[in-house]
Design a protein around this motif. Structure first.
Motif, PDB file in Angstrom:
ATOM      1  N   LYS A 150      33.690 -34.372 118.970  1.00 48.14           N
ATOM      2  CA  LYS A 150      34.670 -35.359 118.493  1.00 48.14           C
ATOM      3  C   LYS A 150      35.983 -35.234 119.262  1.00 48.14           C
ATOM      4  O   LYS A 150      36.622 -36.239 119.577  1.00 48.14           O
ATOM      5  CB  LYS A 150      34.921 -35.187 116.998  1.00 48.14           C
ATOM      6  CG  LYS A 150      33.804 -35.721 116.139  1.00 48.14           C
ATOM      7  CD  LYS A 150      34.134 -35.564 114.668  1.00 48.14           C
ATOM      8  CE  LYS A 150      32.982 -36.048 113.815  1.00 48.14           C
ATOM      9  NZ  LYS A 150      33.243 -35.871 112.369  1.00 48.14           N
ATOM     10  N   LYS A 151      36.393 -34.002 119.565  1.00 48.68           N
ATOM     11  CA  LYS A 151      37.604 -33.800 120.345  1.00 48.68           C
ATOM     12  C   LYS A 151      37.453 -34.347 121.757  1.00 48.68           C
ATOM     13  O   LYS A 151      38.383 -34.900 122.322  1.00 48.68           O
ATOM     14  CB  LYS A 151      37.969 -32.311 120.398  1.00 48.68           C
ATOM     15  CG  LYS A 151      38.527 -31.772 119.109  1.00 48.68           C
ATOM     16  CD  LYS A 151      38.854 -30.304 119.245  1.00 48.68           C
ATOM     17  CE  LYS A 151      39.300 -29.728 117.912  1.00 48.68           C
ATOM     18  NZ  LYS A 151      39.576 -28.274 118.028  1.00 48.68           N
ATOM     19  N   GLU A 152      36.252 -34.175 122.342  1.00 46.96           N
ATOM     20  CA  GLU A 152      36.001 -34.692 123.689  1.00 46.96           C
ATOM     21  C   GLU A 152      36.053 -36.212 123.712  1.00 46.96           C
ATOM     22  O   GLU A 152      36.552 -36.804 124.652  1.00 46.96           O
ATOM     23  CB  GLU A 152      34.634 -34.235 124.195  1.00 46.96           C
ATOM     24  CG  GLU A 152      34.593 -32.849 124.734  1.00 46.96           C
ATOM     25  CD  GLU A 152      33.216 -32.503 125.288  1.00 46.96           C
ATOM     26  OE1 GLU A 152      32.302 -33.353 125.215  1.00 46.96           O
ATOM     27  OE2 GLU A 152      33.071 -31.397 125.785  1.00 46.96           O
ATOM     28  N   LYS A 199      37.748 -38.225 121.716  1.00 51.18           N
ATOM     29  CA  LYS A 199      39.106 -38.720 121.507  1.00 51.18           C
ATOM     30  C   LYS A 199      39.957 -38.615 122.762  1.00 51.18           C
ATOM     31  O   LYS A 199      40.858 -39.400 122.958  1.00 51.18           O
ATOM     32  CB  LYS A 199      39.765 -37.961 120.358  1.00 51.18           C
ATOM     33  CG  LYS A 199      39.230 -38.316 119.007  1.00 51.18           C
ATOM     34  CD  LYS A 199      39.951 -37.583 117.916  1.00 51.18           C
ATOM     35  CE  LYS A 199      39.351 -37.945 116.564  1.00 51.18           C
ATOM     36  NZ  LYS A 199      40.044 -37.247 115.467  1.00 51.18           N
ATOM     37  N   THR A 200      39.697 -37.613 123.594  1.00 52.83           N
ATOM     38  CA  THR A 200      40.536 -37.448 124.794  1.00 52.83           C
ATOM     39  C   THR A 200      40.005 -38.175 125.972  1.00 52.83           C
ATOM     40  O   THR A 200      39.041 -38.758 126.076  1.00 52.83           O
ATOM     41  CB  THR A 200      40.658 -35.956 125.148  1.00 52.83           C
ATOM     42  OG1 THR A 200      39.362 -35.412 125.396  1.00 52.83           O
ATOM     43  CG2 THR A 200      41.372 -35.201 124.064  1.00 52.83           C
TER      44      THR A 200
END
Length: 129
Positions: A124-126, A128-129
């Motif tokens: 999820k962090k990947e 978003k960025t």
């Protein structure tokens, strides 16, 4: 039929059901992907045990080891189809396990964890960025 007679006559099926529940609970409760694969393998084994135990009939012979003096009818032989299906299932299960472990290995190399929740958070962090 009493409960004790039922257990002694169907102990393979009962063992298969217990193994299936153990594997299913391992699949549901563990966050570690390797433990999930182990749970899936236990479930597979339980299914093979159940089908093989239901396919065997006591007092009958395998069709390839039949006595030529005994007349060939369906009452003297065991059906070979469940055994053949279980052998095919075992081959497929080994292949699925190998591919699953290879995918887990790739996930570990990329995210440095085999915990499913942590991997999902990192993905999820990947995104978003």
């Amino acid at each position: 039929m009493s409960f004790l007679q039922f257990i002694t006559q169907h102990y393979y099926e009962i063992a298969a059901i217990i193994l299936f529940v153990i594997g299913f609970m391992g699949l549901l409760l563990h966050k570690n992907l390797v433990k999930k694969i182990i749970g899936l393998n236990i479930m597979d084994t339980a299914i093979y045990l159940f089908v093989a135990s239901r396919g065997y009939v006591f007092g009958r012979m395998a069709p390839i080891m039949g006595d030529p003096s005994i007349p060939a009818n369906t009452e003297t032989y065991i059906n070979p189809l469940p055994t053949g299906l279980m052998l095919t299932g075992i081959v497929v299960s080994v292949s699925v396990t190998a591919v699953s472990l290879a995918l887990v290995q790739r996930l570990y190399k990329k995210y440095h964890t085999v915990n499913l929740d942590e991997i999902l958070l990192l993905v999820k962090k990947e995104v978003k960025t």
